[in-house]
Scaffold this motif. Structure first.
Motif, PDB file in Angstrom:
ATOM      1  N   GLU A  73     -11.322  -3.855  -2.416  1.00  0.00           N
ATOM      2  CA  GLU A  73     -10.699  -2.610  -2.855  1.00  0.00           C
ATOM      3  C   GLU A  73      -9.264  -2.654  -2.361  1.00  0.00           C
ATOM      4  OE1 GLU A  73     -12.415   1.652  -2.897  1.00  0.00           O
ATOM      5  OE2 GLU A  73     -11.224   1.513  -1.054  1.00  0.00           O
ATOM      6  N   MET A  74      -8.327  -2.540  -3.296  1.00  0.00           N
ATOM      7  CA  MET A  74      -6.908  -2.652  -2.957  1.00  0.00           C
ATOM      8  C   MET A  74      -6.205  -1.336  -3.267  1.00  0.00           C
ATOM      9  SD  MET A  74      -6.128  -6.555  -4.272  1.00  0.00           S
ATOM     10  CE  MET A  74      -4.714  -6.761  -3.152  1.00  0.00           C
ATOM     11  N   GLU A  75      -5.226  -0.994  -2.447  1.00  0.00           N
ATOM     12  CA  GLU A  75      -4.518   0.274  -2.576  1.00  0.00           C
ATOM     13  C   GLU A  75      -3.012   0.043  -2.630  1.00  0.00           C
ATOM     14  OE1 GLU A  75      -5.689   2.542   0.820  1.00  0.00           O
ATOM     15  OE2 GLU A  75      -7.639   3.093  -0.013  1.00  0.00           O
ATOM     16  N   ARG A  76      -2.325   1.023  -3.186  1.00  0.00           N
ATOM     17  CA  ARG A  76      -0.859   1.001  -3.240  1.00  0.00           C
ATOM     18  C   ARG A  76      -0.363   2.429  -3.206  1.00  0.00           C
ATOM     19  NH1 ARG A  76       3.920   1.320  -6.118  1.00  0.00           N
ATOM     20  NH2 ARG A  76       5.189  -0.596  -6.283  1.00  0.00           N
ATOM     21  N   GLU A  77       0.650   2.685  -2.384  1.00  0.00           N
ATOM     22  CA  GLU A  77       1.253   4.012  -2.380  1.00  0.00           C
ATOM     23  C   GLU A  77       2.063   4.212  -3.658  1.00  0.00           C
ATOM     24  OE1 GLU A  77       3.615   4.607   1.081  1.00  0.00           O
ATOM     25  OE2 GLU A  77       1.914   4.656   2.446  1.00  0.00           O
ATOM     26  N   LEU A  78       2.123   5.453  -4.100  1.00  0.00           N
ATOM     27  CA  LEU A  78       2.979   5.817  -5.225  1.00  0.00           C
ATOM     28  C   LEU A  78       3.925   6.926  -4.780  1.00  0.00           C
ATOM     29  CD1 LEU A  78       0.475   5.889  -8.250  1.00  0.00           C
ATOM     30  CD2 LEU A  78       2.120   4.104  -7.649  1.00  0.00           C
ATOM     31  N   PRO A  79       5.222   6.839  -5.134  1.00  0.00           N
ATOM     32  CA  PRO A  79       5.770   5.817  -6.028  1.00  0.00           C
ATOM     33  C   PRO A  79       5.875   4.431  -5.397  1.00  0.00           C
ATOM     34  CG  PRO A  79       7.518   7.237  -5.252  1.00  0.00           C
ATOM     35  CD  PRO A  79       6.234   7.846  -4.761  1.00  0.00           C
ATOM     36  N   GLY A  80       6.097   4.338  -4.105  1.00  0.00           N
ATOM     37  CA  GLY A  80       6.203   3.023  -3.481  1.00  0.00           C
ATOM     38  C   GLY A  80       7.432   2.275  -3.983  1.00  0.00           C
ATOM     39  N   GLY A 211      -6.912 -15.607 -10.351  1.00  0.00           N
ATOM     40  CA  GLY A 211      -5.968 -15.349  -9.266  1.00  0.00           C
ATOM     41  C   GLY A 211      -5.427 -13.937  -9.270  1.00  0.00           C
ATOM     42  N   ALA A 212      -6.266 -12.993  -9.710  1.00  0.00           N
ATOM     43  CA  ALA A 212      -5.813 -11.609  -9.857  1.00  0.00           C
ATOM     44  C   ALA A 212      -5.329 -11.007  -8.547  1.00  0.00           C
ATOM     45  CB  ALA A 212      -6.937 -10.758 -10.438  1.00  0.00           C
ATOM     46  N   THR A 213      -5.929 -11.413  -7.434  1.00  0.00           N
ATOM     47  CA  THR A 213      -5.530 -10.846  -6.139  1.00  0.00           C
ATOM     48  C   THR A 213      -4.045 -11.084  -5.876  1.00  0.00           C
ATOM     49  OG1 THR A 213      -7.750 -11.261  -5.297  1.00  0.00           O
ATOM     50  CG2 THR A 213      -6.040 -10.802  -3.677  1.00  0.00           C
ATOM     51  N   ARG A 214      -3.569 -12.270  -6.206  1.00  0.00           N
ATOM     52  CA  ARG A 214      -2.141 -12.576  -5.999  1.00  0.00           C
ATOM     53  C   ARG A 214      -1.264 -11.684  -6.862  1.00  0.00           C
ATOM     54  NH1 ARG A 214      -4.454 -17.648  -6.376  1.00  0.00           N
ATOM     55  NH2 ARG A 214      -3.600 -18.003  -8.461  1.00  0.00           N
ATOM     56  N   LEU A 215      -1.689 -11.429  -8.082  1.00  0.00           N
ATOM     57  CA  LEU A 215      -0.926 -10.543  -8.964  1.00  0.00           C
ATOM     58  C   LEU A 215      -0.826  -9.153  -8.354  1.00  0.00           C
ATOM     59  CD1 LEU A 215       0.317  -9.493 -11.625  1.00  0.00           C
ATOM     60  CD2 LEU A 215      -2.042  -9.216 -12.473  1.00  0.00           C
ATOM     61  N   TYR A 216      -1.953  -8.615  -7.875  1.00  0.00           N
ATOM     62  CA  TYR A 216      -1.949  -7.255  -7.345  1.00  0.00           C
ATOM     63  C   TYR A 216      -1.105  -7.161  -6.078  1.00  0.00           C
ATOM     64  CZ  TYR A 216      -5.818  -6.860 -10.627  1.00  0.00           C
ATOM     65  OH  TYR A 216      -6.583  -6.881 -11.757  1.00  0.00           O
ATOM     66  N   GLU A 217      -1.157  -8.181  -5.247  1.00  0.00           N
ATOM     67  CA  GLU A 217      -0.297  -8.195  -4.060  1.00  0.00           C
ATOM     68  C   GLU A 217       1.176  -8.226  -4.465  1.00  0.00           C
ATOM     69  OE1 GLU A 217      -3.308 -10.440  -0.895  1.00  0.00           O
ATOM     70  OE2 GLU A 217      -1.849 -11.605  -2.060  1.00  0.00           O
ATOM     71  N   ALA A 218       1.485  -8.940  -5.526  1.00  0.00           N
ATOM     72  CA  ALA A 218       2.874  -9.056  -5.970  1.00  0.00           C
ATOM     73  C   ALA A 218       3.444  -7.733  -6.462  1.00  0.00           C
ATOM     74  CB  ALA A 218       2.984 -10.104  -7.075  1.00  0.00           C
ATOM     75  N   VAL A 219       2.571  -6.821  -6.916  1.00  0.00           N
ATOM     76  CA  VAL A 219       3.070  -5.519  -7.371  1.00  0.00           C
ATOM     77  C   VAL A 219       2.811  -4.424  -6.329  1.00  0.00           C
ATOM     78  CG1 VAL A 219       2.906  -6.094  -9.810  1.00  0.00           C
ATOM     79  CG2 VAL A 219       0.945  -5.030  -8.670  1.00  0.00           C
ATOM     80  N   GLY A 220       2.519  -4.838  -5.091  1.00  0.00           N
ATOM     81  CA  GLY A 220       2.505  -3.888  -3.985  1.00  0.00           C
ATOM     82  C   GLY A 220       1.162  -3.428  -3.486  1.00  0.00           C
ATOM     83  N   PHE A 221       0.058  -3.934  -4.034  1.00  0.00           N
ATOM     84  CA  PHE A 221      -1.264  -3.553  -3.533  1.00  0.00           C
ATOM     85  C   PHE A 221      -1.594  -4.334  -2.265  1.00  0.00           C
ATOM     86  CE2 PHE A 221      -1.658  -2.099  -7.893  1.00  0.00           C
ATOM     87  CZ  PHE A 221      -2.476  -0.989  -7.799  1.00  0.00           C
ATOM     88  N   HIS A 222      -2.391  -3.726  -1.392  1.00  0.00           N
ATOM     89  CA  HIS A 222      -2.872  -4.407  -0.203  1.00  0.00           C
ATOM     90  C   HIS A 222      -4.368  -4.152  -0.058  1.00  0.00           C
ATOM     91  CE1 HIS A 222      -2.156  -0.290   1.296  1.00  0.00           C
ATOM     92  NE2 HIS A 222      -3.166  -0.539   2.107  1.00  0.00           N
ATOM     93  N   ARG A 223      -5.051  -5.040   0.633  1.00  0.00           N
ATOM     94  CA  ARG A 223      -6.493  -4.905   0.807  1.00  0.00           C
ATOM     95  C   ARG A 223      -6.814  -3.743   1.728  1.00  0.00           C
ATOM     96  NH1 ARG A 223     -10.144  -9.702   3.339  1.00  0.00           N
ATOM     97  NH2 ARG A 223      -9.481  -8.761   5.302  1.00  0.00           N
ATOM     98  N   ALA A 224      -7.742  -2.884   1.279  1.00  0.00           N
ATOM     99  CA  ALA A 224      -8.175  -1.743   2.084  1.00  0.00           C
ATOM    100  C   ALA A 224      -9.589  -1.933   2.604  1.00  0.00           C
ATOM    101  CB  ALA A 224      -8.101  -0.458   1.250  1.00  0.00           C
TER     102      ALA A 224
END
Length: 235
Positions: A73-80, A211-224
């Protein structure tokens, strides 16, 4: 199980009934073929945070289930951090109109055909899910080819107030490697931030073949959190 009624065998009895029903359905629908029973093993324990939902695992393991997959489960603040809104060649990035719902479903079926544990979703189920009260189609995004084919998509919902759930993200196999997933995610996150969402969340296979995890990290998501899937063979 309600805490006051744990350790009375109730959960085990329910599980036994579900296993019997699952085995019966497998025999009816896929006679002679191997089948498995699959269930969630809850969230992995975290330091000083209790079992995190993993207290079901001893019960599962006693009944022959084994962990077969992990999900992040990955999260990202908005707007961030601000994201560039790319315009990939040969595709338009836009919110999906209702009449394109079936085209998005077909893109999803194609995108996940080679993914672990995925099965095609039928049109009726798709329609019920994408028109539910938690669906937020105005923040969903598609990459549309000139011929009307949906090449990539991000489908959103609001399961927790103020949190944009990016429920599905995918790209047709033939369109991968063109930056389309990043483009639809960037538009979706910008739309959510503009609407006042304070965070975005998504789930991803820890062993994703794309390799979706790398994509999500690249747009600011982190593992929760980390969740587990458990299985055991039928019979």
């Amino acid at each position: 199980m309600h805490p006051e009624h744990r350790r009375q065998g109730i959960g085990t009895s329910i599980l036994e009934l579900l296993e019997a029903r699952g085995s019966s359905l497998a025999a009816q629908r896929h006679p002679g073929l191997p089948a498995v029973l699959r269930t969630s093993g809850g969230r992995d324990p975290e330091p000083d945070a209790g079992p995190g939902g993993a207290d079901i695992r001893p019960v599962l393991e006693r009944r022959g289930y084994r962990r077969v997959r992990s999900w992040l489960e990955m999260e990202r603040e908005l707007p961030g951090p601000a994201l560039e809104l790319p315009a990939p060649e040969g595709a338009r990035i836009l919110a999906p109109a209702p009449e394109r719902s079936e085209a998005v479903r077909l893109a999803h079926v194609a995108a996940f055909a080679d993914h672990w544990g995925s099965a095609p979703i039928d049109a009726e189920t798709w329609q019920l899910w994408t028109t539910s009260h938690t669906s937020r189609p105005e923040h969903s995004t598609i990459a549309l080819a000139p011929d009307g084919t949906v090449l990539a998509y991000a489908v959103t919902s609001e399961d927790r107030p103020g949190v944009l759930h990016v429920a599905l993200v995918g790209t047709r196999p033939e369109a991968r490697g063109r930056g389309l997933a990043r483009a639809v995610l960037a538009r979706t996150l910008a739309s959510g931030a503009e609407a006042g969402f304070t965070a975005a969340v998504l789930e991803v296979d820890a062993e994703s073949l794309t390799g979706a995890t790398r994509l999500y990290e690249a747009v600011g998501f982190h593992r929760a959190h980390v969740y587990a899937t458990y299985e055991k063979p039928v019979g």
